[in-house]
Design an enzyme around this catalytic site. Structure first.
Site, PDB file in Angstrom:
ATOM      1  N   TYR A  56      16.910  13.113  66.602  1.00 31.26           N
ATOM      2  CA  TYR A  56      17.663  13.919  67.611  1.00 31.26           C
ATOM      3  C   TYR A  56      17.796  13.146  68.867  1.00 31.26           C
ATOM      4  O   TYR A  56      18.606  13.070  69.592  1.00 31.26           O
ATOM      5  CB  TYR A  56      16.898  15.307  67.719  1.00 31.26           C
ATOM      6  CG  TYR A  56      17.740  16.128  69.040  1.00 31.26           C
ATOM      7  CD1 TYR A  56      18.762  16.829  68.610  1.00 31.26           C
ATOM      8  CD2 TYR A  56      17.305  16.183  70.081  1.00 31.26           C
ATOM      9  CE1 TYR A  56      19.353  17.657  69.611  1.00 31.26           C
ATOM     10  CE2 TYR A  56      17.634  16.742  71.084  1.00 31.26           C
ATOM     11  CZ  TYR A  56      18.778  17.579  70.858  1.00 31.26           C
ATOM     12  OH  TYR A  56      19.367  18.484  71.965  1.00 31.26           O
ATOM     13  N   GLU A 136      -1.635  15.408  80.756  1.00 36.41           N
ATOM     14  CA  GLU A 136      -2.107  16.576  79.895  1.00 36.41           C
ATOM     15  C   GLU A 136      -1.511  16.593  78.642  1.00 36.41           C
ATOM     16  O   GLU A 136      -0.236  16.071  78.496  1.00 36.41           O
ATOM     17  CB  GLU A 136      -1.782  17.729  80.883  1.00 36.41           C
ATOM     18  CG  GLU A 136      -0.378  18.089  80.752  1.00 36.41           C
ATOM     19  CD  GLU A 136       0.123  19.141  81.979  1.00 36.41           C
ATOM     20  OE1 GLU A 136      -0.192  18.837  82.931  1.00 36.41           O
ATOM     21  OE2 GLU A 136       0.550  20.084  81.803  1.00 36.41           O
ATOM     22  N   LYS A 138       0.866  17.886  75.376  1.00 36.83           N
ATOM     23  CA  LYS A 138       1.978  18.762  75.343  1.00 36.83           C
ATOM     24  C   LYS A 138       1.447  19.618  74.182  1.00 36.83           C
ATOM     25  O   LYS A 138       1.691  19.333  72.965  1.00 36.83           O
ATOM     26  CB  LYS A 138       3.011  17.899  75.091  1.00 36.83           C
ATOM     27  CG  LYS A 138       4.732  18.506  74.863  1.00 36.83           C
ATOM     28  CD  LYS A 138       5.672  17.620  74.832  1.00 36.83           C
ATOM     29  CE  LYS A 138       6.846  18.157  74.653  1.00 36.83           C
ATOM     30  NZ  LYS A 138       7.242  19.056  73.799  1.00 36.83           N
ATOM     31  N   ASP A 140       2.322  22.607  71.477  1.00 32.88           N
ATOM     32  CA  ASP A 140       3.383  22.870  70.310  1.00 32.88           C
ATOM     33  C   ASP A 140       3.600  24.280  70.441  1.00 32.88           C
ATOM     34  O   ASP A 140       2.851  25.027  69.251  1.00 32.88           O
ATOM     35  CB  ASP A 140       3.256  22.156  69.139  1.00 32.88           C
ATOM     36  CG  ASP A 140       4.358  21.911  68.318  1.00 32.88           C
ATOM     37  OD1 ASP A 140       5.189  22.141  68.983  1.00 32.88           O
ATOM     38  OD2 ASP A 140       4.292  21.223  67.246  1.00 32.88           O
ATOM     39  N   TYR A 248       0.964  25.912  82.778  1.00 33.89           N
ATOM     40  CA  TYR A 248       0.975  24.336  83.302  1.00 33.89           C
ATOM     41  C   TYR A 248       2.037  24.396  84.489  1.00 33.89           C
ATOM     42  O   TYR A 248       2.055  23.214  84.964  1.00 33.89           O
ATOM     43  CB  TYR A 248       1.374  23.604  82.140  1.00 33.89           C
ATOM     44  CG  TYR A 248       2.527  23.872  81.338  1.00 33.89           C
ATOM     45  CD1 TYR A 248       3.725  23.970  81.783  1.00 33.89           C
ATOM     46  CD2 TYR A 248       2.143  24.323  79.818  1.00 33.89           C
ATOM     47  CE1 TYR A 248       4.560  24.361  80.851  1.00 33.89           C
ATOM     48  CE2 TYR A 248       3.226  24.464  79.213  1.00 33.89           C
ATOM     49  CZ  TYR A 248       4.289  24.355  79.421  1.00 33.89           C
ATOM     50  OH  TYR A 248       5.607  24.964  78.732  1.00 33.89           O
ATOM     51  N   LYS A 312       3.208  13.954  84.712  1.00 37.44           N
ATOM     52  CA  LYS A 312       3.967  14.450  86.042  1.00 37.44           C
ATOM     53  C   LYS A 312       3.461  14.129  87.218  1.00 37.44           C
ATOM     54  O   LYS A 312       2.247  13.691  87.445  1.00 37.44           O
ATOM     55  CB  LYS A 312       3.604  16.365  85.833  1.00 37.44           C
ATOM     56  CG  LYS A 312       3.968  16.946  84.933  1.00 37.44           C
ATOM     57  CD  LYS A 312       3.410  18.211  84.951  1.00 37.44           C
ATOM     58  CE  LYS A 312       3.498  18.934  83.610  1.00 37.44           C
ATOM     59  NZ  LYS A 312       2.990  20.277  83.398  1.00 37.44           N
ATOM     60  N   LYS A 336       5.855  11.044  73.270  1.00 39.49           N
ATOM     61  CA  LYS A 336       5.501  11.775  71.918  1.00 39.49           C
ATOM     62  C   LYS A 336       4.620  10.933  71.188  1.00 39.49           C
ATOM     63  O   LYS A 336       4.799   9.866  71.147  1.00 39.49           O
ATOM     64  CB  LYS A 336       6.893  12.066  71.388  1.00 39.49           C
ATOM     65  CG  LYS A 336       7.698  13.049  72.125  1.00 39.49           C
ATOM     66  CD  LYS A 336       7.335  14.322  72.002  1.00 39.49           C
ATOM     67  CE  LYS A 336       8.409  15.509  72.302  1.00 39.49           C
ATOM     68  NZ  LYS A 336       9.404  15.659  71.176  1.00 39.49           N
ATOM     69  N   CYS A 430      39.746  16.877  51.802  1.00 44.14           N
ATOM     70  CA  CYS A 430      38.634  17.806  52.377  1.00 44.14           C
ATOM     71  C   CYS A 430      38.297  18.479  51.159  1.00 44.14           C
ATOM     72  O   CYS A 430      39.317  19.135  50.493  1.00 44.14           O
ATOM     73  CB  CYS A 430      39.677  18.579  53.443  1.00 44.14           C
ATOM     74  SG  CYS A 430      38.656  20.151  54.080  1.00 44.14           S
ATOM     75  N   CYS A 433      40.012  22.396  51.728  1.00 41.88           N
ATOM     76  CA  CYS A 433      41.411  22.742  51.488  1.00 41.88           C
ATOM     77  C   CYS A 433      42.328  21.621  50.752  1.00 41.88           C
ATOM     78  O   CYS A 433      43.224  22.025  50.542  1.00 41.88           O
ATOM     79  CB  CYS A 433      41.898  22.932  52.891  1.00 41.88           C
ATOM     80  SG  CYS A 433      42.587  21.329  53.923  1.00 41.88           S
ATOM     81  N   CYS A 448      39.284  16.241  58.319  1.00 43.72           N
ATOM     82  CA  CYS A 448      40.367  16.941  57.463  1.00 43.72           C
ATOM     83  C   CYS A 448      41.627  17.067  58.309  1.00 43.72           C
ATOM     84  O   CYS A 448      41.475  17.486  59.659  1.00 43.72           O
ATOM     85  CB  CYS A 448      39.979  18.373  57.157  1.00 43.72           C
ATOM     86  SG  CYS A 448      40.887  19.219  56.823  1.00 43.72           S
ATOM     87  N   CYS A 454      43.374  24.658  57.115  1.00 46.82           N
ATOM     88  CA  CYS A 454      42.041  24.453  56.413  1.00 46.82           C
ATOM     89  C   CYS A 454      41.295  25.725  56.755  1.00 46.82           C
ATOM     90  O   CYS A 454      40.764  25.731  58.121  1.00 46.82           O
ATOM     91  CB  CYS A 454      41.582  23.283  57.112  1.00 46.82           C
ATOM     92  SG  CYS A 454      39.757  22.805  56.095  1.00 46.82           S
TER      93      CYS A 454
HETATM   94  S1  IVH Z   1       6.138  20.997  81.848  1.00 48.68           S
HETATM   95  C1  IVH Z   1      10.631  21.410  83.788  1.00 48.68           C
HETATM   96  N1  IVH Z   1       3.976  21.030  80.597  1.00 48.68           N
HETATM   97  O1  IVH Z   1       7.499  21.130  76.390  1.00 48.68           O
HETATM   98  C2  IVH Z   1       9.780  21.463  82.817  1.00 48.68           C
HETATM   99  N2  IVH Z   1       5.849  21.266  79.466  1.00 48.68           N
HETATM  100  O2  IVH Z   1       9.839  19.568  75.740  1.00 48.68           O
HETATM  101  C3  IVH Z   1       8.370  21.468  82.734  1.00 48.68           C
HETATM  102  N3  IVH Z   1       5.403  22.007  77.134  1.00 48.68           N
HETATM  103  O3  IVH Z   1       9.647  23.121  77.930  1.00 48.68           O
HETATM  104  C4  IVH Z   1       7.718  21.643  81.473  1.00 48.68           C
HETATM  105  N4  IVH Z   1       3.336  21.476  76.888  1.00 48.68           N
HETATM  106  O4  IVH Z   1       8.053  24.262  76.699  1.00 48.68           O
HETATM  107  C5  IVH Z   1       5.130  21.035  80.632  1.00 48.68           C
HETATM  108  N5  IVH Z   1       1.845  20.428  79.356  1.00 48.68           N
HETATM  109  C6  IVH Z   1       3.108  20.880  79.526  1.00 48.68           C
HETATM  110  C7  IVH Z   1       3.676  21.305  78.223  1.00 48.68           C
HETATM  111  C8  IVH Z   1       5.093  21.655  78.230  1.00 48.68           C
HETATM  112  C9  IVH Z   1       4.401  21.848  76.242  1.00 48.68           C
HETATM  113  C10 IVH Z   1       6.721  22.266  76.622  1.00 48.68           C
HETATM  114  C11 IVH Z   1       7.631  23.090  77.405  1.00 48.68           C
HETATM  115  C12 IVH Z   1       8.897  22.498  77.726  1.00 48.68           C
HETATM  116  C13 IVH Z   1       9.028  21.429  76.592  1.00 48.68           C
HETATM  117  C14 IVH Z   1       9.899  20.302  76.875  1.00 48.68           C
END
Ligand code: IVH
Length: 705
Positions: A56, A136, A138, A140, A248, A312, A336, A430, A433, A448, A454
Site C-alpha cells: 500500500y 517513541e 508506534k 498498534d 501522545y 517528532k 516502520k 469482461c 458482461c 470492460c 455491463c
Molecule cells: S502521532 C498528526 N504518535 O499512528 C498525527 N501516532 O500512522 C499524530 N500512532 O494516526 C500522530 N502511535 O493512530 C503518533 N506514538 C504515536 C503513535 C501514533 C501510534 C498512530 C496514530 C496515527 C497513526 C499514523
C-alpha cells in the site's frame, strides 16, 4: 504496446518515474488514485484489506513520486487530504475541532535521513542549529481524541476520516486508564488529548482463552479486537474487554501545555493521562536509529503490540511552521518495522470489475495467518503484475503483511510449482458482461468496454453513489443496491428517490430480509438525504473521472451550486475559453480535471440522469472553510524568492487560513506576495491593479506580526 510494457515490467519492475511520458504519468496517476481509494475503502470500512502495508505504501509513494515529477498532476490531489475512511454510521458523528491526521512512513535508514534533511531545509537551519527530535513506540491500536473542558472529559471520538469521527464517549469512560477529570491547577480550559486505545497482548490471549472455552470464535489480533471493543453499541460490552490508552499528542487546546513535544507529554502525564515511558529526545539521525533499534529489540517483550517508532520535532513552534502536507504532518514520521512473511497456495485467480470497468485480478489463497491476521485474498493489481511475478494458479507464493496493512504477494516459490501450472492468461472479455476488455496504449489496466450495459459497472456506479462519502444512506449499501438492480427497480441514481412512490406496486416489505419497519426506515433515510445534501457529496457521488472528495469540495466551494457548475461546464464544452480557464484556475483543479468535468456534462446520458436526480433532491449551498480569517476566500499568488518561509510553507499557511493559492496572476487575484527577484507576475499584478505585498505585509495581514 501492451506487450512491450509487459516485457519491460518483467525485466525490471515498473518504469522509473523519470522515464514516464506525460501521458503515461497521467494514466498511472489516475489508476493509482482509484486503486488506493479502493484499498482505503477495503481497509478502513470493510475490514477486508487485500494488499500489505508495504504494498500500500509503495502505491502511495509511487503516486507521490509521480506528482513530484509531474507537478501539473498535483492538481489531482483527491487523495492528498484523505485519511482513512468515514465513520461507519452506528454512532453519533463528531466533527473534530482540529483534524486527526495520519503519519508518513519511513522504511529505511535513508528515509529517516531524508526526513531530517527535509526538516532542516524547510526551516532553513544551519549545521550549528540543534534539532531535537523525539522517538517513541508506534502503538498498534486505534487513535482517539478525548476532549476535556474545564478538566472534565466531555466527549471522546474515534478518528473516522480525520475530519469526522464517531462518538464513543460512553465506551471510553469504561477504560480505567482514562481519567474522568484531569488533575492539576494548570489544566487548560479546553484540551483534547489524543492517543491510542489498545489491548495488551496478555489481555488478548486471556480473552481468546475465554472465547475458546465458551466455544466462540477467536479474535484475530489485539488491534482489531480493541477496535471492535471500542465500537460496541453497549458500553457494558466495552467494559468487559480490557482496553488501555496512551496519550501522545493533542487536538484543540485553549493553551499549549508547554513549548516542546516532550514537555507537553510530561504535562499530560502530570494531569493524569497515561503516556508511554519509552519516549527519548534525540539530537541526530544516529541517535534516532539507535533508539529505533533498542525499541525493536524490546518489541517482543513489550506488553502491547507496536509496529514502528514515531519521530517528532520537539519544538512546537517548529512543528507549527512545518505544518502539514497532504494527509500528514511534516514534523513527524513513522519508522516502520519490517513486515512479517508467510507462504501459501494460490487456489484461483478471480477477476473483479470496478465502476470504471477496470478488471482487477485477485488471488484466492489457502487461508494463512500473517502479521496477526488471516489472509485469503490478495490483489495482483493488473496483468503486468501477474506476468512480472509470473503467478500461476496452484503456485505457492510468499506473502507479506505488516501489522496494520494490506497483504501483498512478494513472489512465487518456484521449487513448489506443480508441473501442471500454466502461465495465467488474462481474460480479454469482461467476466461479467462478456464485452471486449481492452487495454489502451500506455495503460496498465484492461477495461470492460460494456459501459452501463455491463451490470458490474452499473452496479458499482450506484454503490459508489450511496457510499459513505457520497449519499451515505442508512440501510442502503452494496447488498441492497445489488438486489434492487437485479430486480430492475433501481437502474440509475434518481430511481432511489422514487422507490417509495413506486412501492405500492413493488411491495418491498414482502421481499425476504425487508420487514415493514426496515422498509419504513429505509424510505425515511432516503427522504432525509433528498431533503438536503451537501453539494460536494453530490459531485463526488456522480463518479465523474478525477473527482474524488477533495476535488468535489474544490468545485463545490468555487461554484456554490450545481446549477452554476453545470452552466459553466456546458459553456466550457461549447468552447467558452474564459469559463474553462476559470475552472482550470481553481486551486488544485487544473486541465485534466476540468476537462473531465466538461466531458461529463457533454454526455447526454449523464445530463439526463443528473436532471432526473436534481428533480428528486435538494442540494444545500456550500459553506466556506475558515470564514473568519483575514484572507479566507481570497486568492493569493506567491512569487519571487521568499525569505522568511519556503514556498511550500507559504502555500500551506495560506490554505490553512482559507485562502486559495494560485499559480498565475489574473484580475481575480486579491494579493500577490512578492519576494526579491519577482518578475513577470509582479508586472501582471500591476497590470490588473492587484495589491502587492511584501512578506512582512503578508504576516501583518494574517496577524502574525
Ligand atoms: S502521532 C498528526 N504518535 O499512528 C498525527 N501516532 O500512522 C499524530 N500512532 O494516526 C500522530 N502511535 O493512530 C503518533 N506514538 C504515536 C503513535 C501514533 C501510534 C498512530 C496514530 C496515527 C497513526 C499514523
Amino acid at each position: 504496446m501492451a506487450k512491450k510494457i509487459a516485457k519491460q515490467a518483467k525485466a525490471g519492475g515498473p518504469k522509473p518515474v523519470e522515464e514516464l511520458s506525460v501521458k503515461e504519468a497521467k494514466a498511472e496517476h489516475v489508476r493509482l488514485e482509484l486503486e488506493i481509494g479502493q484499498h482505503d475503502k477495503r481497509y478502513y470500512q470493510q475490514d477486508t484489506p487485500v494488499i500489505s502495508d508495504a504494498d500500500y505504501d509503495a502505491l502511495r509513494r509511487r503516486y507521490e513520486a509521480i506528482e513530484q515529477q509531474f507537478p501539473d498532476l498535483r492538481t489531482l490531489t483527491s487523495l492528498s487530504n484523505k485519511v482513512g475512511a468515514a465513520p461507519s454510521g452506528k454512532f453519533k458523528k463528531v466533527r473534530h475541532a482540529v483534524p486527526m491526521l495520519s503519519l508518513g512512513n519511513a522504511f529505511t535508514e535513508e528515509d529517516v535521513t531524508d526526513f531530517v534533511d527535509r526538516i532542516r531545509r524547510f526551516l532553513k537551519l544551519s549545521e550549528k542549529d540543534e534539532l531535537v527530535i523525539t522517538a517513541e513506540p508506534k502503538i498498534d491500536g486505534l487513535s482517539c481524541s478525548l476532549r476535556y473542558e474545564k478538566g472534565k472529559l466531555v466527549v471522546a471520538a474515534t478518528r473516522g476520516d480525520g475530519a469526522e469521527g464517531e462518538d464513543v464517549t460512553a465506551n471510553i469512560r469504561t477504560i480505567k486508564d482514562v481519567p474522568d477529570a484531569l488533575k492539576g491547577k494548570d489544566v487548560a480550559a479546553v484540551f483534547e488529548a489524543r492517543g491510542e486505545v489498545y489491548m495488551t497482548k496478555g489481555d488478548f490471549i486471556a480473552l481468546n482463552k475465554r472465547q475458546e472455552k465458551e466455544g466462540k470464535p477467536l479474535y484475530v489480533n489485539p488491534r482489531n479486537t480493541a477496535a471492535g471493543s471500542l465500537r460496541q453499541i453497549d458500553p457494558k460490552m466495552t467494559a468487559a474487554r480490557p482496553l488501555k490508552f496512551f496519550a501522545y499528542t493533542w487536538g484543540e487546546a485553549s493553551e499549549l501545555p508547554a513549548d516542546t513535544q516532550s514537555e507537553s507529554v510530561a504535562v499530560m502525564k502530570r494531569w493524569g493521562l497515561p503516556v508511554n515511558a519509552l519516549m527519548k529526545k534525540c539530537k541526530s539521525v544516529e541517535e534516532l536509529l539507535k533508539h529505533y533499534r533498542k525499541i525493536e529489540e524490546e518489541r517482543a517483550e513489550l506488553p502491547y503490540d507496536i509496529d514502528g517508532v514515531v519521530y517528532k520535532v520537539d519544538r512546537l513552534d517548529w512543528q507549527e511552521r512545518l505544518g502539514f502536507v497532504s494527509r500528514s504532518p511534516r514534523w513527524a514520521i513513522a519508522h516502520k518495522f519490517a513486515a512479517e512473511k508467510a507462504t501459501t497456495v494460490v487456489k484461483d485467480i478471480d477477476i473483479q470489475v470496478g465502476r470504471t470497468g477496470k478488471l482487477t485480478p485477485v488471488a484466492k489463497l489457502e487461508p494463512v495467518t500473517v502479521g496477526g491476521v488471516t489472509v485469503q485474498n490478495v490483489t495482483l493489481h493488473n496483468e503486468d503484475e501477474i506476468a512480472r511475478k509470473d503467478v500461476r494458479i496452484g503456485d505457492t507464493v510468499t506473502i507479506q503483511r505488516a501489522g496494520d496493512v494490506i497483504p501483498q504477494v512478494l513472489g512465487v516459490v518456484l521449487e513448489k510449482r506443480p508441473k501442471s501450472a500454466k502461465p495465467y492468461k488474462f481474460p480479454e472479455t469482461c467476466p461479467v458482461c462478456g464485452s471486449h476488455a481492452v487495454r489502451e496504449e500506455g495503460e496498465v489496466d484492461r477495461r470492460c468496454t460494456g459501459g452501463l450495459i455491463c451490470p458490474a459497472q452499473a452496479v458499482q456506479t450506484l454503490i459508489h453513489f450511496v457510499s459513505r462519502n457520497a449519499f451515505d444512506i442508512d440501510g442502503l449499501g452494496e447488498k441492497q443496491i445489488e438486489f434492487f438492480f437485479e430486480k430492475g427497480w433501481v437502474k440509475e441514481p434518481a430511481d432511489i428517490f422514487t422507490l417509495e412512490k413506486r412501492n405500492g406496486k413493488l411491495k418491498l416489505e414482502n421481499e425476504e430480509g425487508f420487514g415493514k419497519t426496515s422498509v419504513r426506515n429505509l424510505f425515511d433515510a432516503i427522504k432525509a438525504r433528498s431533503e438536503g445534501i451537501a453539494l460536494n457529496r453530490v459531485l463526488f457521488a456522480l463518479g465523474i473521472r478525477h473527482i474524488g472528495e477533495t476535488n468535489a469540495i474544490r468545485l463545490a466551494r468555487h461554484y456554490g451550486t450545481m446549477e452554476a457548475l453545470r452552466d459553466a461546464a456546458i459553456a466550457a464544452g461549447k468552447g467558452n475559453e474564459e469559463v474553462f480557464a476559470e475552472m482550470n484556475n481553481i486551486n488544485g483543479i487544473g486541465e485534466v480535471v476540468a476537462e473531465a468535468v466538461v466531458e461529463f456534462f457533454k454526455e447526454k446520458k449523464n445530463m439526463k440522469a443528473l436532471n432526473a436526480l436534481l428533480d428528486e433532491i435538494k442540494i444545500e449551498p456550500m459553506e466556506a472553510v475558515a470564514k473568519d480569517s483575514p484572507v479566507s476566500g481570497k486568492t493569493v499568488v506567491f512569487t519571487g524568492s521568499l525569505e522568511q518561509m519556503t514556498r511550500d510553507e507559504a502555500k500551506a499557511m495560506a490554505e490553512r487560513l482559507g485562502a486559495k493559492v494560485a499559480g498565475s496572476v489574473s484580475a481575480k487575484t486579491d494579493y500577490v506576495v512578492a519576494g526579491p527577484g519577482a518578475g513577470s507576475k509582479l508586472k501582471e499584478a500591476q497590470k490588473h491593479g492587484v495589491r502587492v505585498l511584501s512578506e512582512d505585509d503578508w504576516f501583518k495581514l494574517i496577524g502574525r506580526k
